[in-house]
Scaffold this motif. Structure first.
Motif, PDB file in Angstrom:
ATOM      1  N   LEU A  43      -0.632  11.546  12.850  1.00 35.86           N
ATOM      2  CA  LEU A  43      -0.252  10.365  12.544  1.00 35.86           C
ATOM      3  C   LEU A  43       0.478   9.608  13.595  1.00 35.86           C
ATOM      4  CD1 LEU A  43       0.605  10.760   8.715  1.00 35.86           C
ATOM      5  CD2 LEU A  43      -1.440   9.441   9.839  1.00 35.86           C
ATOM      6  N   PRO A  44       0.191   8.380  13.876  1.00 42.14           N
ATOM      7  CA  PRO A  44       1.074   7.563  14.823  1.00 42.14           C
ATOM      8  C   PRO A  44       2.239   7.285  14.298  1.00 42.14           C
ATOM      9  CG  PRO A  44      -1.229   6.498  14.607  1.00 42.14           C
ATOM     10  CD  PRO A  44      -1.137   7.790  13.689  1.00 42.14           C
ATOM     11  N   PRO A  45       3.458   7.459  14.858  1.00 43.92           N
ATOM     12  CA  PRO A  45       4.721   7.119  14.300  1.00 43.92           C
ATOM     13  C   PRO A  45       4.935   5.649  13.592  1.00 43.92           C
ATOM     14  CG  PRO A  45       4.784   7.304  16.605  1.00 43.92           C
ATOM     15  CD  PRO A  45       3.554   7.830  16.317  1.00 43.92           C
TER      16      PRO A  45
ATOM     17  N   VAL B 261       5.490   6.526   0.720  1.00 45.82           N
ATOM     18  CA  VAL B 261       4.788   7.675   1.394  1.00 45.82           C
ATOM     19  C   VAL B 261       4.980   8.944   0.563  1.00 45.82           C
ATOM     20  CG1 VAL B 261       4.430   9.132   3.411  1.00 45.82           C
ATOM     21  CG2 VAL B 261       5.242   6.561   3.765  1.00 45.82           C
ATOM     22  N   PHE B 262       3.993   9.241  -0.082  1.00 44.02           N
ATOM     23  CA  PHE B 262       3.864  10.409  -0.979  1.00 44.02           C
ATOM     24  C   PHE B 262       3.369  11.858  -0.281  1.00 44.02           C
ATOM     25  CE2 PHE B 262       3.663   6.801  -3.851  1.00 44.02           C
ATOM     26  CZ  PHE B 262       4.682   7.412  -4.827  1.00 44.02           C
TER      27      PHE B 262
ATOM     28  N   LEU C 114       4.389   5.620  10.040  1.00 45.75           N
ATOM     29  CA  LEU C 114       5.406   6.326   8.986  1.00 45.75           C
ATOM     30  C   LEU C 114       6.818   5.630   8.897  1.00 45.75           C
ATOM     31  CD1 LEU C 114       4.664  10.168  10.289  1.00 45.75           C
ATOM     32  CD2 LEU C 114       4.129   8.719   8.185  1.00 45.75           C
ATOM     33  N   ARG C 115       6.899   4.555   9.862  1.00 45.30           N
ATOM     34  CA  ARG C 115       8.281   3.734   9.712  1.00 45.30           C
ATOM     35  C   ARG C 115       8.389   3.154   8.410  1.00 45.30           C
ATOM     36  NH1 ARG C 115       9.584  -1.280  10.097  1.00 45.30           N
ATOM     37  NH2 ARG C 115       7.522  -2.206  10.492  1.00 45.30           N
ATOM     38  N   LYS C 116       9.555   3.240   8.402  1.00 44.52           N
ATOM     39  CA  LYS C 116       9.821   2.754   6.849  1.00 44.52           C
ATOM     40  C   LYS C 116       9.801   1.158   6.450  1.00 44.52           C
ATOM     41  CE  LYS C 116      12.278   3.631   2.766  1.00 44.52           C
ATOM     42  NZ  LYS C 116      11.952   4.590   2.015  1.00 44.52           N
ATOM     43  N   GLY C 117       9.216   0.940   5.602  1.00 43.12           N
ATOM     44  CA  GLY C 117       8.736  -0.324   4.979  1.00 43.12           C
ATOM     45  C   GLY C 117       7.323  -0.738   5.315  1.00 43.12           C
TER      46      GLY C 117
ATOM     47  N   GLY D 124       0.791  -1.135   0.101  1.00 43.62           N
ATOM     48  CA  GLY D 124       0.034   0.019  -0.251  1.00 43.62           C
ATOM     49  C   GLY D 124       0.974   1.150   0.036  1.00 43.62           C
ATOM     50  N   MET D 125       0.144   2.483   0.037  1.00 48.40           N
ATOM     51  CA  MET D 125       0.648   3.672  -0.088  1.00 48.40           C
ATOM     52  C   MET D 125       0.230   4.597   0.905  1.00 48.40           C
ATOM     53  SD  MET D 125      -0.564   5.505  -3.693  1.00 48.40           S
ATOM     54  CE  MET D 125       0.149   4.599  -4.510  1.00 48.40           C
ATOM     55  N   LEU D 126       0.777   5.381   1.637  1.00 44.29           N
ATOM     56  CA  LEU D 126       0.131   6.650   2.379  1.00 44.29           C
ATOM     57  C   LEU D 126       0.173   8.064   1.590  1.00 44.29           C
ATOM     58  CD1 LEU D 126      -0.941   7.476   5.139  1.00 44.29           C
ATOM     59  CD2 LEU D 126       1.560   7.629   5.924  1.00 44.29           C
ATOM     60  N   LEU D 127      -0.536   8.720   1.449  1.00 41.53           N
ATOM     61  CA  LEU D 127      -0.843   9.943   0.879  1.00 41.53           C
ATOM     62  C   LEU D 127      -1.083  11.109   1.914  1.00 41.53           C
ATOM     63  CD1 LEU D 127      -3.033   8.779  -2.021  1.00 41.53           C
ATOM     64  CD2 LEU D 127      -0.480   9.416  -2.098  1.00 41.53           C
TER      65      LEU D 127
END
Length: 495
Positions: A380-382, A393-394, A385-388, A268-271
């Motif tokens: 946003l909970p950290p 993340v756009f 946003l953690r890598k992977g 998935g992706m986060l915008l």
């Protein structure tokens, strides 16, 4: 999951001396089949109880006298010497009575030393806190392929007995039909098939779409997710070149060549970004670009006043998404559903939902691509946003000149206007700092001005409407600039 897997799980619980099992489901028919299979393999008798009929052995039609009363049946079970599986239908509400609760505890305590097991079923089984330690929950998954194939055969058999039915499905069509039925209960699948067959006396490939439409309606009626059929998804976005290129690369992850290399499909992706700049539109575009159905989950709908129900709602929603796979699951404003630091305010529900979501995102097997959108980076909970965690993340910023021109063209054409009749360079210069949503509203407002003045839409009307609008980048300048500064260097721009 096949029913045989659940039978194995049930047998394991019985053989490990669990005195009481709870199965929360509306599919009582499937529970009965599950218990029959387990009882047969364990060579144990199966008893059933309901408040209307009382207790009876499965193969004996006559109920046992004096057992319709919940307290009475528990007294009978306490005196019963044979080891058995006992199916108590809709028994949860009766446990609110002190005497029934005490009797249930005594029966359960006794059953910890035998293989006898109480199985409580119902749509929602609420237990008093004093009994929770005696009970283990068994999840009944949605019907698997073998069960659904059996439903198809039974419906066709019944239809042929009543009248002639033409079946023109090939072997490949049957696989597509079973995928269309996945995610439905057995009764829902039976009803959808019967409707398709009885309407014209045949079961053909074009009936599969009718079943998918029925499934979409059921999903909508459930209230947890919103369904956007592929054929109705005509959304376009202006610009977003980097995002579009990424989608083209990521799509290969769903193919056979990627599987041959042991590559898993993209998760998935986060915008994240400025409000009104196309995050929601991008989620719809992903589904259209990949030709997948789109499911929208409003995280706020998951919350329920009953303990544990919010998590169950999440599991129902993700099960629906998996039943539609391959599909895109759009979680709008994800920060509102999984709020960082919300444990004290909501009793920890948001933290448990976040944990459930992260586990599912990491471990799910079905091809469900998640598109999450967020406006507030601070909320946003950290962990998100953690890598992977997401494949990418756009950051969605205010549109530049080329993107604004593309957005003007889209919305003018959408409203049957020729973009070449408008001085696009002039309106682009007049719309600096405008979001995509604000440009759309400017086009709409200009058209209203044109209709009121009884004149064709022209450049002057669009510029006039733009001049009358104060964009978000002006009214909330500090907030927008702060968001852009936070995102710089951390996230990939969609341009």
């Amino acid at each position: 999951m096949n029913l045989s897997t659940t039978v194995h799980d049930l047998k394991t619980l019985v053989l490990s001396y669990h005195p009481a099992i709870v199965v929360e489901t509306v599919e009582e028919e499937r529970v009965v089949r599950l218990l029959e299979a387990a009882a047969s393999e364990l060579r144990m008798p199966l008893f059933e109880w309901s408040v209307t009929r009382g207790l009876q052995r499965r193969e004996v039609p006559q109920p046992i006298y004096g057992t319709t009363d919940p307290l009475g049946v528990l007294k009978h079970l306490a005196a019963m010497t044979v080891e058995a599986l006992v199916h108590l239908k809709d028994f949860g509400p009766h446990l609110g009575q002190a005497a029934v609760q005490r009797a249930f505890r005594e029966v359960a305590d006794a059953y910890t030393r035998t293989r006898s097991t109480l199985v409580l079923t119902g749509d929602r089984v609420e237990l008093p806190s004093g009994l929770a330690h005696l009970v283990v929950h068994l999840a009944l998954q949605m019907p698997g392929e073998d069960e659904l194939r059996g439903v198809v055969q039974n419906v066709l058999r019944a239809a042929r007995a009543a009248r002639r039915v033409d079946v023109t499905l090939g072997s490949g069509d049957m696989d597509v039909l079973l995928r269309a039925l996945s995610g439905l209960t057995l009764n829902q699948a039976r009803q959808a098939l019967a409707y398709a067959v009885l309407e014209d006396g045949r079961l053909a490939p074009d009936d599969i779409q009718r079943i998918i439409d029925r499934k979409a309606q059921l999903i909508h009626d459930g209230g947890l997710v919103e369904y956007f059929p592929l054929e109705e998804n005509r959304f376009e976005i202006g610009g977003f070149a980097t995002l579009k290129a990424w989608l083209d690369r990521a799509k290969v992850g769903f193919g056979a060549e990627a599987r041959a290399l042991n590559l898993t499909p993209p998760r998935g992706m986060l915008l994240v970004g400025v409000q009104g700049c196309g995050k929601s539109l991008a989620a719809k575009f992903v589904a259209r670009h990949w030709r997948m159905p789109l499911l929208k989950l409003d995280a706020g709908r998951l919350y329920d006043k009953y303990i544990g129900e919010s998590e169950k709602n999440f599991h129902r929603a993700t099960a629906l998404a998996e039943s539609m796979a391959p599909a895109v699951l759009w979680i709008d404003e994800i920060e509102k559903g999984f709020v960082a630091g919300g444990a004290e305010a909501d009793g920890g529900v948001s933290q448990r939902l976040l944990a459930s979501f992260l586990t599912w995102l990491q471990e799910r097997k079905a091809d469900v691509f998640v598109v999450a959108t967020a406006n507030d980076l601070d909320a946003l909970p950290p962990e998100l946003l953690r890598k992977g965690r997401f494949d990418e993340v756009f950051f969605v910023d205010l549109p530049d000149a080329a993107e604004r021109e593309a957005i003007f063209r889209i919305h003018l054409r959408l409203r049957k206007q020729d973009p070449e009749r408008v001085d696009l360079q002039r309106v682009v210069e007049a719309s600096v700092g405008f979001s995509g949503a604000e440009i759309e509203q400017a086009v709409i407002g200009a058209l209203y001005r044109a209709l009121h003045a009884k004149r064709p839409l022209d450049t002057a009307l669009v510029v006039e409407e733009l001049g009358a609008t104060r964009p978000l980048s002006v009214t909330r300048r500090e907030e927008v600039e702060r968001l852009r500064t936070m995102a710089q260097g951390r996230f990939v721009p969609v341009k």
